[in-house]
Design a protein around this motif. Sequence first.
Motif, PDB file in Angstrom:
ATOM      1  N   ILE A  62       0.839  -1.199   0.000  1.00 32.52           N
ATOM      2  CA  ILE A  62       0.000   0.000   0.000  1.00 32.52           C
ATOM      3  C   ILE A  62       0.876   1.253   0.000  1.00 32.52           C
ATOM      4  N   LEU A  63       1.878   1.277   0.846  1.00 34.62           N
ATOM      5  CA  LEU A  63       2.763   2.446   0.904  1.00 34.62           C
ATOM      6  C   LEU A  63       3.548   2.631  -0.386  1.00 34.62           C
ATOM      7  N   SER A  64       4.003   1.544  -0.989  1.00 32.41           N
ATOM      8  CA  SER A  64       4.733   1.636  -2.257  1.00 32.41           C
ATOM      9  C   SER A  64       3.851   2.221  -3.353  1.00 32.41           C
ATOM     10  N   VAL A  65       2.607   1.797  -3.422  1.00 29.87           N
ATOM     11  CA  VAL A  65       1.671   2.310  -4.430  1.00 29.87           C
ATOM     12  C   VAL A  65       1.445   3.799  -4.212  1.00 29.87           C
ATOM     13  N   ILE A  66       1.219   4.192  -2.965  1.00 32.30           N
ATOM     14  CA  ILE A  66       1.020   5.617  -2.655  1.00 32.30           C
ATOM     15  C   ILE A  66       2.216   6.434  -3.131  1.00 32.30           C
ATOM     16  N   GLU A  67       3.411   5.983  -2.790  1.00 33.15           N
ATOM     17  CA  GLU A  67       4.614   6.734  -3.129  1.00 33.15           C
ATOM     18  C   GLU A  67       4.879   6.740  -4.633  1.00 33.15           C
ATOM     19  N   LEU A  68       4.678   5.604  -5.316  1.00 35.89           N
ATOM     20  CA  LEU A  68       4.897   5.553  -6.766  1.00 35.89           C
ATOM     21  C   LEU A  68       3.911   6.430  -7.530  1.00 35.89           C
ATOM     22  N   LEU A  69       2.741   6.675  -6.946  1.00 33.99           N
ATOM     23  CA  LEU A  69       1.753   7.548  -7.575  1.00 33.99           C
ATOM     24  C   LEU A  69       1.929   9.011  -7.158  1.00 33.99           C
ATOM     25  N   GLY A  70       3.032   9.297  -6.466  1.00 35.52           N
ATOM     26  CA  GLY A  70       3.351  10.678  -6.122  1.00 35.52           C
ATOM     27  C   GLY A  70       2.723  11.180  -4.838  1.00 35.52           C
ATOM     28  N   GLY A  71       2.209  10.284  -4.029  1.00 34.44           N
ATOM     29  CA  GLY A  71       1.591  10.693  -2.778  1.00 34.44           C
ATOM     30  C   GLY A  71       2.515  10.531  -1.594  1.00 34.44           C
ATOM     31  N   GLU A  72       2.130  11.172  -0.510  1.00 36.23           N
ATOM     32  CA  GLU A  72       2.868  11.049   0.747  1.00 36.23           C
ATOM     33  C   GLU A  72       1.849  10.822   1.857  1.00 36.23           C
ATOM     34  N   PRO A  73       1.931   9.670   2.540  1.00 38.12           N
ATOM     35  CA  PRO A  73       0.993   9.424   3.637  1.00 38.12           C
ATOM     36  C   PRO A  73       1.135  10.500   4.702  1.00 38.12           C
ATOM     37  N   GLN A  74       0.015  11.016   5.177  1.00 41.17           N
ATOM     38  CA  GLN A  74       0.062  12.115   6.141  1.00 41.17           C
ATOM     39  C   GLN A  74      -0.324  11.662   7.545  1.00 41.17           C
ATOM     40  N   ASP A  75      -1.493  11.022   7.670  1.00 40.54           N
ATOM     41  CA  ASP A  75      -1.950  10.582   8.981  1.00 40.54           C
ATOM     42  C   ASP A  75      -3.150   9.660   8.826  1.00 40.54           C
ATOM     43  N   VAL A  76      -3.633   9.192   9.972  1.00 41.96           N
ATOM     44  CA  VAL A  76      -4.815   8.341  10.041  1.00 41.96           C
ATOM     45  C   VAL A  76      -5.806   9.039  10.948  1.00 41.96           C
ATOM     46  N   ILE A  77      -7.064   9.008  10.556  1.00 38.86           N
ATOM     47  CA  ILE A  77      -8.101   9.564  11.428  1.00 38.86           C
ATOM     48  C   ILE A  77      -9.233   8.553  11.561  1.00 38.86           C
ATOM     49  N   ILE A  78      -9.560   8.223  12.786  1.00 38.72           N
ATOM     50  CA  ILE A  78     -10.731   7.377  13.037  1.00 38.72           C
ATOM     51  C   ILE A  78     -11.892   8.345  13.132  1.00 38.72           C
ATOM     52  N   SER A  79     -12.729   8.287  12.114  1.00 40.00           N
ATOM     53  CA  SER A  79     -13.684   9.353  11.866  1.00 40.00           C
ATOM     54  C   SER A  79     -15.098   9.102  12.364  1.00 40.00           C
ATOM     55  N   GLU A  80     -15.488   7.841  12.469  1.00 38.06           N
ATOM     56  CA  GLU A  80     -16.871   7.542  12.844  1.00 38.06           C
ATOM     57  C   GLU A  80     -16.966   6.261  13.652  1.00 38.06           C
ATOM     58  N   LEU A  81     -18.048   6.161  14.409  1.00 39.51           N
ATOM     59  CA  LEU A  81     -18.432   4.936  15.087  1.00 39.51           C
ATOM     60  C   LEU A  81     -19.925   4.777  14.832  1.00 39.51           C
ATOM     61  N   ARG A  82     -20.259   3.768  14.018  1.00 35.14           N
ATOM     62  CA  ARG A  82     -21.658   3.497  13.674  1.00 35.14           C
ATOM     63  C   ARG A  82     -21.982   2.041  13.946  1.00 35.14           C
ATOM     64  N   GLU A  83     -23.005   1.814  14.746  1.00 33.42           N
ATOM     65  CA  GLU A  83     -23.462   0.456  15.044  1.00 33.42           C
ATOM     66  C   GLU A  83     -22.299  -0.443  15.460  1.00 33.42           C
ATOM     67  N   HIS A  84     -21.492   0.036  16.399  1.00 34.31           N
ATOM     68  CA  HIS A  84     -20.356  -0.701  16.973  1.00 34.31           C
ATOM     69  C   HIS A  84     -19.229  -0.965  15.974  1.00 34.31           C
ATOM     70  N   THR A  85     -19.208  -0.238  14.864  1.00 35.99           N
ATOM     71  CA  THR A  85     -18.148  -0.383  13.865  1.00 35.99           C
ATOM     72  C   THR A  85     -17.427   0.954  13.704  1.00 35.99           C
ATOM     73  N   TYR A  86     -16.102   0.904  13.818  1.00 35.93           N
ATOM     74  CA  TYR A  86     -15.288   2.107  13.628  1.00 35.93           C
ATOM     75  C   TYR A  86     -14.957   2.273  12.155  1.00 35.93           C
ATOM     76  N   TYR A  87     -14.876   3.528  11.724  1.00 34.43           N
ATOM     77  CA  TYR A  87     -14.508   3.867  10.354  1.00 34.43           C
ATOM     78  C   TYR A  87     -13.296   4.785  10.406  1.00 34.43           C
ATOM     79  N   ALA A  88     -12.388   4.581   9.469  1.00 34.29           N
ATOM     80  CA  ALA A  88     -11.162   5.382   9.455  1.00 34.29           C
ATOM     81  C   ALA A  88     -10.864   5.890   8.056  1.00 34.29           C
ATOM     82  N   LYS A  89      -9.951   6.843   8.017  1.00 33.82           N
ATOM     83  CA  LYS A  89      -9.468   7.374   6.749  1.00 33.82           C
ATOM     84  C   LYS A  89      -7.947   7.439   6.822  1.00 33.82           C
ATOM     85  N   LEU A  90      -7.321   6.955   5.772  1.00 36.75           N
ATOM     86  CA  LEU A  90      -5.888   7.134   5.580  1.00 36.75           C
ATOM     87  C   LEU A  90      -5.756   8.392   4.738  1.00 36.75           C
TER      88      LEU A  90
END
Length: 134
Positions: A62-90
């Motif tokens: 995943i990191l190699s694909v991000i970097e080869l496509l010109g991206g730089e990982p910045q952070d992770v945010i756990i954004s939601e909790l719905r019906e006992h399930t957490y949702y996140a964004k890279l």
Amino acid sequence: MPVRMELSRILISEINDQQIIWLKEVDGKRSFPIVIGLFEATSIERRVKGQQFPRPMTHDLILSVIELLGGEPQDVIISELREHTYYAKLRIRREGELIEVDARPSDAIAVAVTCRPPLPIYVNEEVLNEAIPE
């Protein structure tokens, strides 16, 4: 406002399918568990312990694909909790634009700990309020 968190514990059970990671507030006392799968827990644990692998693992890919496509990982945010399930964004920065990729928290955290240095992990205040009842 997102709250900075850190991975504080990884609980792996060989007799149970559900594993647990604990996130703890960096500048506070709050913490909460997230139930994850064995593969993700093992991957996170190995990265935290600094283990090396002869071939790229999934989160390395995943990191190699991000970097080869010109991206730089910045952070992770756990954004939601719905019906006992957490949702996140890279979150990835590419050409000045912030791109948010939907992810399971376990995968996003595995990517975060694969990075050197590890990516910051944030949790939305609303999620903390739901996850940690007063």
